[in-house]
Design an enzyme around this catalytic site. Structure first.
Site, short mmCIF file in Angstrom:
data_model
loop_
_atom_site.label_atom_id
_atom_site.label_comp_id
_atom_site.label_asym_id
_atom_site.label_seq_id
_atom_site.Cartn_x
_atom_site.Cartn_y
_atom_site.Cartn_z
N SER A 109 0.84 -1.31 -0.41
CA SER A 109 -0.44 -0.40 0.21
C SER A 109 0.72 1.25 -0.02
CB SER A 109 -0.84 -0.22 1.08
OG SER A 109 -1.57 -0.95 1.36
N ILE A 120 -6.65 8.25 2.32
CA ILE A 120 -6.96 6.95 1.46
C ILE A 120 -5.49 6.14 1.30
CG2 ILE A 120 -6.99 7.06 -1.53
CD1 ILE A 120 -9.06 8.79 -0.13
N GLU A 121 -5.94 4.88 1.12
CA GLU A 121 -4.91 4.05 1.25
C GLU A 121 -5.19 3.50 -0.40
OE1 GLU A 121 -3.40 -0.43 3.33
OE2 GLU A 121 -4.77 0.72 3.56
N VAL A 122 -3.99 3.39 -0.98
CA VAL A 122 -3.68 2.80 -2.53
C VAL A 122 -3.43 1.46 -2.38
CG1 VAL A 122 -4.28 3.40 -5.04
CG2 VAL A 122 -4.33 4.84 -3.88
#
Length: 132
Positions: A109, A120-122
């Site tokens: 992540s 916001i974790e991608v």
């Protein structure tokens, strides 16, 4: 009873246009207009409904607050490409890439903030290099 999946969630935001720009340009979501002009962000089979602070749609959370969201979004793109794309838009990666555990197991992540400072974790379920 058994829950199958998340259909949508709601973010309360201070500036709809800024938020739409971040999620469409930065994260590749589509914006749609529904129900009397409300804007929603679509991706995969899910949506994020946007409520403008002070003009929320009932029923709503007891204390809808911009910046209180903490979301994990899964990408099939390499995180190096995601980082490069976001950097080109002036979005700072706050942390990552780091290893985490998601709903489907190990993932890698990066973390960014949207215009309201929601976290916001991608994440990617691919095997990705991490910062040591």
């Amino acid at each position: 009873m058994r829950i199958q999946r998340i259909d949508h969630l709601v973010l309360t935001v201070t500036d709809l246009d800024r938020t739409v720009d971040f999620y469409t340009k930065g994260l590749g979501m589509r914006v749609e207009t529904v129900d009397e002009g409300r804007r929603v962000l679509s991706f995969g089979g899910q949506r994020i409904h946007l409520h403008e602070a002070g003009r929320e749609v009932d029923p709503k959370a007891t204390r809808p607050t911009p910046g209180s969201g903490d979301l994990c979004l899964v990408t099939d793109s390499p995180l190096a490409e995601v980082r490069e794309h976001l950097a080109g838009l002036g979005v700072t990666v706050e942390l990552g890439p780091v290893r985490r555990t998601g709903a489907m197991g190990p993932m890698t992540s990066i973390y960014v903030r949207d215009p309201d400072d929601n976290l916001i974790e991608v994440a990617s379920y691919r095997r990705e290099p991490t910062a040591s």
